[in-house]
Scaffold this motif. Structure first.
Motif, short mmCIF file in Angstrom:
data_model
loop_
_atom_site.label_atom_id
_atom_site.label_comp_id
_atom_site.label_asym_id
_atom_site.label_seq_id
_atom_site.Cartn_x
_atom_site.Cartn_y
_atom_site.Cartn_z
N ILE A 159 34.05 10.75 -8.75
CA ILE A 159 33.53 10.76 -10.12
C ILE A 159 34.63 10.32 -11.07
O ILE A 159 35.73 10.89 -11.07
CB ILE A 159 32.99 12.15 -10.52
CG1 ILE A 159 31.80 12.52 -9.62
CG2 ILE A 159 32.58 12.17 -11.99
CD1 ILE A 159 31.19 13.88 -9.92
N ILE A 160 34.34 9.29 -11.85
CA ILE A 160 35.31 8.69 -12.76
C ILE A 160 34.91 8.99 -14.20
O ILE A 160 33.77 8.74 -14.60
CB ILE A 160 35.40 7.16 -12.54
CG1 ILE A 160 35.87 6.87 -11.11
CG2 ILE A 160 36.32 6.51 -13.56
CD1 ILE A 160 35.75 5.40 -10.73
N ARG A 161 35.85 9.51 -14.96
CA ARG A 161 35.64 9.77 -16.39
C ARG A 161 36.68 8.96 -17.17
O ARG A 161 37.88 9.16 -16.97
CB ARG A 161 35.77 11.25 -16.71
CG ARG A 161 35.68 11.58 -18.20
CD ARG A 161 35.86 13.06 -18.44
NE ARG A 161 34.73 13.82 -17.89
CZ ARG A 161 34.78 15.13 -17.64
NH1 ARG A 161 35.90 15.82 -17.86
NH2 ARG A 161 33.72 15.74 -17.16
N ASN A 162 36.21 8.05 -18.01
CA ASN A 162 37.12 7.12 -18.69
C ASN A 162 37.95 6.39 -17.65
O ASN A 162 37.44 5.76 -16.77
CB ASN A 162 37.96 7.86 -19.72
CG ASN A 162 37.12 8.38 -20.87
OD1 ASN A 162 35.94 8.05 -21.01
ND2 ASN A 162 37.71 9.20 -21.72
N ASP A 163 39.29 6.48 -17.71
CA ASP A 163 40.13 5.77 -16.75
C ASP A 163 40.73 6.71 -15.71
O ASP A 163 41.72 6.39 -15.06
CB ASP A 163 41.25 5.02 -17.47
CG ASP A 163 42.21 5.96 -18.20
OD1 ASP A 163 41.81 7.13 -18.44
OD2 ASP A 163 43.32 5.54 -18.52
N LYS A 164 40.12 7.90 -15.54
CA LYS A 164 40.63 8.89 -14.60
C LYS A 164 39.63 9.16 -13.47
O LYS A 164 38.43 9.28 -13.71
CB LYS A 164 40.91 10.24 -15.32
CG LYS A 164 41.95 10.16 -16.44
CD LYS A 164 43.34 9.92 -15.91
CE LYS A 164 44.36 9.95 -17.05
NZ LYS A 164 45.71 9.58 -16.59
N ILE A 165 40.17 9.26 -12.26
CA ILE A 165 39.36 9.73 -11.13
C ILE A 165 39.44 11.25 -11.20
O ILE A 165 40.46 11.85 -10.88
CB ILE A 165 39.91 9.22 -9.79
CG1 ILE A 165 39.85 7.70 -9.73
CG2 ILE A 165 39.10 9.81 -8.63
CD1 ILE A 165 40.43 7.09 -8.48
N MET A 166 38.37 11.88 -11.66
CA MET A 166 38.38 13.32 -11.87
C MET A 166 38.40 14.08 -10.54
O MET A 166 39.13 15.06 -10.38
CB MET A 166 37.16 13.76 -12.69
CG MET A 166 37.12 13.14 -14.07
SD MET A 166 38.61 13.46 -15.05
CE MET A 166 38.52 15.26 -15.18
N ALA A 167 37.57 13.66 -9.59
CA ALA A 167 37.47 14.37 -8.31
C ALA A 167 36.91 13.44 -7.25
O ALA A 167 36.25 12.44 -7.55
CB ALA A 167 36.59 15.61 -8.46
N ALA A 168 37.19 13.79 -6.01
CA ALA A 168 36.65 13.06 -4.86
C ALA A 168 35.93 14.03 -3.95
O ALA A 168 36.08 15.25 -4.09
CB ALA A 168 37.77 12.34 -4.10
N SER A 169 35.17 13.50 -3.02
CA SER A 169 34.41 14.31 -2.06
C SER A 169 33.43 15.25 -2.78
O SER A 169 33.24 16.40 -2.38
CB SER A 169 35.36 15.13 -1.18
OG SER A 169 34.70 15.64 -0.05
#
Length: 273
Positions: free
Chosen positions: A178-188
């Motif tokens: 899940i990507i928010r703006n230019d950050k990968i917030m979380a994976a899996s």
């Protein structure tokens, strides 16, 4: 004849016309909202239930009519539970303005283009090696409840990081990023699966999850098939498949309203997918 027509419209006000137009518009939007979902079958069942109630009344079947009428009283509460996903989606759509208005949370065009390039570059490499991937770009609807199901990352989006996350047999390759703006917030992350009963059998869990999150939010899901390497984009519960990298970039630019706008590419792809 003219006198009869005049009598028919006697006392008809402009506000009455506006009232009819609003009811027609709301009804049309409601039909659009439930089309292709299980709500269609539920509404058919409800219509049959009402018909049976009326028929039993006309035929004098008093016991059956009493049972059906009392069932309808309880059914009004049950409908709120059954239609909860559709009602939630309708309220979420009502609470939004437009999908994106030129920028995303105050972003400039340069930052959005950098994000699109990173996602497209990662998809190109993943597709070439037939590595499955599911990337969700958050919109105005927050996805915190799904972010919390995954492993927190908090790193800046880059093709290298995205590719590394989805490498098979690693701890984070399953689930969604899940990507928010230019950050990968979380994976899996775990996502809700689509409720569309008409979906092709050849689409697996990854595509169904990508569609599911776009049915419940204004997010955009970019999917790479593990079996075929085919790149797809899901938005508003609709799936556009068999995209090359150039088309993927053009579609994302149109969704985010940046770069050159050459016709309505998303609607064309959605119609011809």
């Amino acid at each position: 004849m003219l006198v009869q027509i005049a009598e028919l419209f006697k006392g008809f006000r402009l506000m009455d016309l506006l009232d009819i137009a609003l009811v027609a518009y709301v009804s049309y939007k409601a039909l659009q909202l439930i089309r292709g979902t299980r709500a269609v079958q539920l509404i058919r069942g409800l219509v049959l239930f009402i018909v049976f109630t009326k028929v039993s009344e006309w035929l004098g079947l008093y016991t059956i009519n009493w049972i059906l009428k009392n069932a309808m009283t309880v059914g009004a509460i049950a409908l709120l539970v059954v239609f909860q996903p559709e009602l939630r989606r309708a309220l979420e759509q009502l609470g939004r303005s437009r999908f994106f208005s030129g920028t995303v949370f105050g972003w400039g065009e340069k930052e959005i283009l950098r994000l699109i390039d990173s996602v497209a570059e990662a998809c190109e490499e993943l597709s070439k090696n037939k590595i499955g991937a599911l990337m969700v770009l958050e919109g105005q609807t927050g996805l915190n409840e799904y972010i919390e199901t995954g492993v927190m990352i908090g790193g800046q989006v880059s093709p290298e990081l995205l590719i590394n996350i989805f490498v098979p047999n690693t701890p984070l390759h399953d689930g969604a990023v899940i990507i928010r703006n230019d950050k990968i917030m979380a994976a899996s992350c775990y996502l809700p699966l689509t409720e569309n009963p008409n979906l092709s059998k050849e689409l697996g869990t990854r595509h169904r999850a990508g569609l599911g999150i776009t049915e419940q939010s204004d997010a955009v899901a970019v999917i790479v098939s593990e079996e075929t390497g085919v790149i797809s984009v899901a938005r508003e519960g609709k799936l556009s498949r068999y995209l090359d990298i150039k088309t993927l970039k053009s579609m994302l630019k149109e969704i985010y309203q940046v770069g050159e706008k050459k016709g309505n590419l998303w609607n064309w792809r959605k119609t011809n997918a």
